[in-house]
Design an enzyme around this catalytic site. Structure first.
Site, PDB file in Angstrom:
ATOM      1  CD  GLU A  15       0.669   5.073   7.101  1.00  0.00           C
ATOM      2  OE1 GLU A  15       0.436   4.779   8.300  1.00  0.00           O
ATOM      3  OE2 GLU A  15       1.495   4.459   6.406  1.00  0.00           O
ATOM      4  CE  LYS A  27       0.900  -1.276  13.565  1.00  0.00           C
ATOM      5  NZ  LYS A  27       2.009  -2.224  13.745  1.00  0.00           N
ATOM      6  CB  VAL A  35      -1.081   0.455   4.774  1.00  0.00           C
ATOM      7  CG1 VAL A  35      -1.560   0.108   3.367  1.00  0.00           C
ATOM      8  CG2 VAL A  35       0.183   1.313   4.711  1.00  0.00           C
ATOM      9  CG  ASP A  67       4.076 -10.751  12.124  1.00  0.00           C
ATOM     10  OD1 ASP A  67       3.148 -10.122  11.561  1.00  0.00           O
ATOM     11  OD2 ASP A  67       4.785 -10.256  13.013  1.00  0.00           O
ATOM     12  CB  SER A  76       1.342  -6.572   7.280  1.00  0.00           C
ATOM     13  OG  SER A  76       0.565  -5.401   7.398  1.00  0.00           O
ATOM     14  CB  ALA A  77      -4.077  -6.614   8.582  1.00  0.00           C
ATOM     15  CG  ASP A  78      -0.518  -2.778   5.882  1.00  0.00           C
ATOM     16  OD1 ASP A  78      -1.472  -2.512   6.640  1.00  0.00           O
ATOM     17  OD2 ASP A  78       0.607  -2.240   5.976  1.00  0.00           O
ATOM     18  CE  LYS A 132      11.714   2.029   7.200  1.00  0.00           C
ATOM     19  NZ  LYS A 132      10.538   2.566   7.859  1.00  0.00           N
TER      20      LYS A 132
HETATM   21  N1  PSU Z   1       6.506   0.578   7.330  1.00  0.00           N
HETATM   22  C1  PSU Z   1       7.189   1.734   7.398  1.00  0.00           C
HETATM   23  N2  PSU Z   1       6.693   2.761   8.136  1.00  0.00           N
HETATM   24  C2  PSU Z   1       5.497   2.667   8.791  1.00  0.00           C
HETATM   25  C3  PSU Z   1       4.750   1.433   8.686  1.00  0.00           C
HETATM   26  C4  PSU Z   1       5.300   0.436   7.953  1.00  0.00           C
HETATM   27  O1  PSU Z   1       8.266   1.832   6.819  1.00  0.00           O
HETATM   28  O2  PSU Z   1       5.074   3.633   9.452  1.00  0.00           O
HETATM   29  C5  PSU Z   1       3.413   1.311   9.349  1.00  0.00           C
HETATM   30  C6  PSU Z   1       2.284   1.462   8.314  1.00  0.00           C
HETATM   31  O3  PSU Z   1       1.207   2.187   8.893  1.00  0.00           O
HETATM   32  C7  PSU Z   1       1.869   0.017   8.060  1.00  0.00           C
HETATM   33  C8  PSU Z   1       2.087  -0.607   9.423  1.00  0.00           C
HETATM   34  O4  PSU Z   1       0.534  -0.115   7.619  1.00  0.00           O
HETATM   35  O5  PSU Z   1       3.272   0.000   9.913  1.00  0.00           O
HETATM   36  C9  PSU Z   1       2.225  -2.119   9.340  1.00  0.00           C
HETATM   37  O6  PSU Z   1       2.171  -2.682  10.632  1.00  0.00           O
HETATM   38  P1  PSU Z   1       1.932  -4.260  10.822  1.00  0.00           P
HETATM   39  O7  PSU Z   1       3.204  -4.917  10.354  1.00  0.00           O
HETATM   40  O8  PSU Z   1       1.708  -4.436  12.296  1.00  0.00           O
HETATM   41  O9  PSU Z   1       0.757  -4.620   9.965  1.00  0.00           O
HETATM   42 MN    MN Z   2       3.438  -7.186  11.347  1.00  0.00          MN
END
Ligand code: PSU
Ligand code: MN
Length: 308
Positions: free
Chosen positions: A25, A88, A108, A138, A140-142, A159
């Site tokens: 990624e 992003k 991701v 909240d 994540s879309a992941d 994390k």
């Molecule tokens: N967690 C990490 N390092 C990162 C990310 C998450 O420890 O770089 C990044 C990844 O690209 C993940 C994104 O897909 O943050 C998730 O963001 P959000 O919570 O806005 O979906």
């Molecule tokens: Mn998020």
């Protein structure tokens, strides 16, 4: 093949010749790590994939073109652009970045979508997004992408800036198997274990490949999470990780940071608060996951190559 994708010659050849490829990624380059660590780590991940006998395909959107296999120059350019100038790009951002011919870094979720379009089955990263602490909506879309796109994501869990028990609940609802490679708990990124149990433990990349191959045969159409803990020598003491994360989360709350800005904000603060300590864990696990992703892709290839 989707006409919006462009491939580096190396990745195009590997895919045409049906050789193992690992997707990587780009949000970790633009929003996850500071320059020049980000560029060095991205290149070290590519080298680790190659060492295990697979071809790396770092994915991003360059001036609106979905690019599978960035060049060293592309990685250097993306990684050195001022923070905040690169979009992003998760699922919802893809049409915007492409339609407006923007530079964008895939998360991701975004990387899974592109990897699947490209016919890449294995993707390696550091940590996935999840459910944020104190903000159960909240999500994540992941996590949703893992429930709908058949790509295996090799990572060190998430994390603990996130609510890990709730994150596991959402993954369960989404039907995502979590396979521990040498572990029976969810890793917590800087630390080897969150203490939370997962679905299955295996010991070898080839067992992981067996599960991925079974999912393909069953046409289950969802992702698989492959959890690989940070190598023990570079693990961060749990209390140190936890106190930095708590402080960063409180600051985000106090400053009213929300939406897609939350994760980058917390990542940046945690790395500032833990200085060099976290950097080593971070780099080590990213490179280790890339190497493991390469081993899995190679094993999957051998598995598929065997007569039925
Ligand atoms: N967690 C990490 N390092 C990162 C990310 C998450 O420890 O770089 C990044 C990844 O690209 C993940 C994104 O897909 O943050 C998730 O963001 P959000 O919570 O806005 O979906
Ligand atoms: Mn998020």
């Amino acid at each position: 093949m989707n006409p919006n994708l462009i491939f580096s010659p190396e990745v195009a050849d590997a895919l045409n010749e049906n050789r193992p490829v690992v997707a990587l990624e780009s949000t970790l380059i633009t929003h996850g790590l500071p320059y020049p660590d980000n560029v060095n780590t991205a290149l070290a991940m590519e080298a680790a994939v190659r060492e295990s006998g697979a071809v790396p395909a770092t994915i991003a959107i360059l001036k609106g073109q979905i690019t599978v296999g960035l060049s060293v120059d592309d990685i250097e350019r993306l990684g050195s652009l001022p923070t905040g100038t690169v979009r992003k790009c998760s699922r919802r951002d893809l049409p915007v970045a492409v339609g407006l011919h923007e530079d964008a870094a895939t998360t991701v979720a975004g990387t899974m979508i592109v990897a699947h379009m490209a016919g890449i089955h294995v993707f390696a990263t550091g940590g996935i997004g999840g459910v944020h602490r104190g903000h159960p909506f909240d999500v994540s879309a992941d996590l949703i992408e893992l429930g709908r796109t058949p790509v295996a994501v090799v990572c060190s869990g998430a994390k603990s800036i996130l609510d890990l028990p709730l994150t596991l609940e959402v993954l369960e609802t989404q039907g995502v198997p979590i396979i521990g490679l040498g572990t029976d708990t969810l890793p917590a990124f800087y630390t080897r274990s969150s203490g939370l149990p997962i679905d299955a433990r295996v010991e070898t990349p080839s067992q992981v490949a067996q599960i991925i191959a079974a999912a393909h045969q069953l046409e289950t159409r969802h992702g698989i999470l492959i959890a690989v803990p940070v190598p023990a020598a570079d693990e961060l003491p749990a209390e140190q990780a936890e106190s930095a994360i708590q402080q960063a989360t409180d600051e985000a709350e106090a400053q009213g940071v929300h939406g897609k800005a939350v994760t980058p904000f917390i990542l940046k603060r945690v790395s500032e608060l833990t200085e060099g300590e976290s950097r080593r864990a971070n780099t080590t696990l990213l490179v280790n996951n890339a190497r493991t992703g390469g081993q899995i892709a190679v094993a999957l290839h051998q598995y598929h190559a065997q007569p039925a």
